[in-house]
Design a protein around this motif. Structure first.
Motif, PDB file in Angstrom:
ATOM      1  N   GLY A 155       3.400   2.679  -1.591  1.00  0.00           N
ATOM      2  CA  GLY A 155       3.705   3.169  -2.971  1.00  0.00           C
ATOM      3  C   GLY A 155       2.521   4.071  -3.214  1.00  0.00           C
ATOM      4  N   ASP A 156       1.216   3.340  -3.207  1.00  0.00           N
ATOM      5  CA  ASP A 156      -0.012   4.037  -3.731  1.00  0.00           C
ATOM      6  C   ASP A 156      -0.432   5.211  -2.980  1.00  0.00           C
ATOM      7  N   MET A 157      -0.106   4.987  -1.437  1.00  0.00           N
ATOM      8  CA  MET A 157      -0.483   5.913  -0.665  1.00  0.00           C
ATOM      9  C   MET A 157       0.527   7.203  -0.847  1.00  0.00           C
ATOM     10  N   THR A 158       1.740   6.943  -1.077  1.00  0.00           N
ATOM     11  CA  THR A 158       2.769   7.990  -1.397  1.00  0.00           C
ATOM     12  C   THR A 158       2.482   8.731  -2.520  1.00  0.00           C
ATOM     13  N   ALA A 159       2.113   7.970  -3.620  1.00  0.00           N
ATOM     14  CA  ALA A 159       1.634   8.751  -4.839  1.00  0.00           C
ATOM     15  C   ALA A 159       0.427   9.699  -4.675  1.00  0.00           C
ATOM     16  N   ALA A 160      -0.443   9.008  -3.781  1.00  0.00           N
ATOM     17  CA  ALA A 160      -1.686   9.748  -3.740  1.00  0.00           C
ATOM     18  C   ALA A 160      -1.567  11.141  -3.153  1.00  0.00           C
ATOM     19  N   CYS A 167      -4.430  11.081   4.599  1.00  0.00           N
ATOM     20  CA  CYS A 167      -3.572  10.082   3.951  1.00  0.00           C
ATOM     21  C   CYS A 167      -2.147  10.114   4.762  1.00  0.00           C
ATOM     22  N   GLU A 220      -3.627  14.239  -4.526  1.00  0.00           N
ATOM     23  CA  GLU A 220      -4.520  14.600  -4.128  1.00  0.00           C
ATOM     24  C   GLU A 220      -4.933  16.333  -3.650  1.00  0.00           C
ATOM     25  N   VAL A 279       0.986  -1.313   0.045  1.00  0.00           N
ATOM     26  CA  VAL A 279      -0.121  -0.209  -0.128  1.00  0.00           C
ATOM     27  C   VAL A 279       1.049   1.292  -0.014  1.00  0.00           C
ATOM     28  N   GLN A 292      11.834   3.540  -0.691  1.00  0.00           N
ATOM     29  CA  GLN A 292      10.549   3.816   0.080  1.00  0.00           C
ATOM     30  C   GLN A 292      10.953   5.194   0.872  1.00  0.00           C
TER      31      GLN A 292
END
Length: 266
Positions: A7-12, A25, A16, A5, A45
């Protein structure tokens, strides 16, 4: 799970646009790292997360400056004033969640995160420089002090290298009369530096002791709007006397005992 999760949370975070969702987030990332504990993050990361947090902080900087400039330029009615206050509160919450997340990463990966952390820390240190804009200054100073308070508390002996840079800010804002929130954060931070700073704190013992004694002896020390800060001054004075050699121990312990009990911030 974190690998799945993060990678996607950091990209978000980078995509956002809503500040409130950015804050949520960021906190979720901090909570996930805290739950997974040490050794859960790779070097890549850590670098990506630090980059995302730095971008959030820089973007927030620009928005806060625009909010304050608009506030100064306009003859605002009550509704517009409420919008400005709400916008600043959102930015405040975002930076608080960034501080929370940074703290969790420091706890999990203190050595590996150190090269990235120093860059993030500089953002907060810069916010502690004096500013003529009262609203912007108070906003930044409280958050800057909150960050360095966390650094000292979380890293313990690892904070020794920062004490010489942190303490002048702590002492200056401990004597400030512009914001009780800022003063309280600074007085609390003096105690943390005394407890965890070891020999790095020694050059500041005399000035810090005198600053805290003055806070306790102020005739308004127990006023409702000042008592929480004064309680922190008393607690910090006790830590100096506990962890360091003071010049006049009888006077210091006497002032500490005379102020007790702590009532507002216990």
């Amino acid at each position: 799970v974190l690998d799945f999760v993060l990678g996607d949370m950091t990209a978000a975070l980078m995509l956002e646009p809503e500040v409130a969702l950015q804050a949520q987030c960021t906190r979720a990332i901090g909570q996930a790292i805290g739950a997974c504990g040490g050794g859960c993050l790779s070097g890549e990361q850590l670098a990506e997360l630090a980059k995302a947090l730095q971008q959030l902080m820089d973007d927030s900087d620009s928005r806060v400056e625009s909010i304050v400039e608009q506030h100064l330029e306009d003859d605002e009615d009550d509704e517009e004033e409420d919008v400005s206050d709400e916008a600043l509160e959102s930015e405040d919450d975002l930076i608080e969640q960034i501080i929370f997340a940074i703290g969790k990463v420091l706890q999990a990966e203190p050595e590996a995160f150190s090269p990235h952390f120093d860059g993030l820390l500089r953002w907060f240190i810069d916010k502690l420089e004096p500013s003529e804009e009262r609203v912007l200054a108070s906003f930044h100073q409280r958050l800057g002090l909150a960050m360095i308070d966390d650094v000292v508390e979380i890293t313990g002996a690892g904070s020794h290298k920062y004490i010489a840079e942190f303490m002048p800010h702590m002492l200056r804002y401990s004597r400030s009369e512009t914001s009780e929130e800022v003063r309280q954060a600074a007085l609390y931070g003096v105690g943390l530096c005394a407890e965890h700073g070891g020999p790095a704190f020694t050059p500041f013992v005399a000035e810090a002791t005198e600053t805290l004694l003055q806070a306790l002896r102020n005739r308004d020390a127990r006023d409702d709007d000042r008592e929480s800060a004064t309680d922190n001054a008393a607690a910090s004075l006790g830590k100096i006397a506990q962890f360091h050699q003071v010049a006049r121990p009888e006077e210091v312990w006497g002032a500490w005992l005379a102020y007790l009990p702590l009532q507002a911030d216990v």
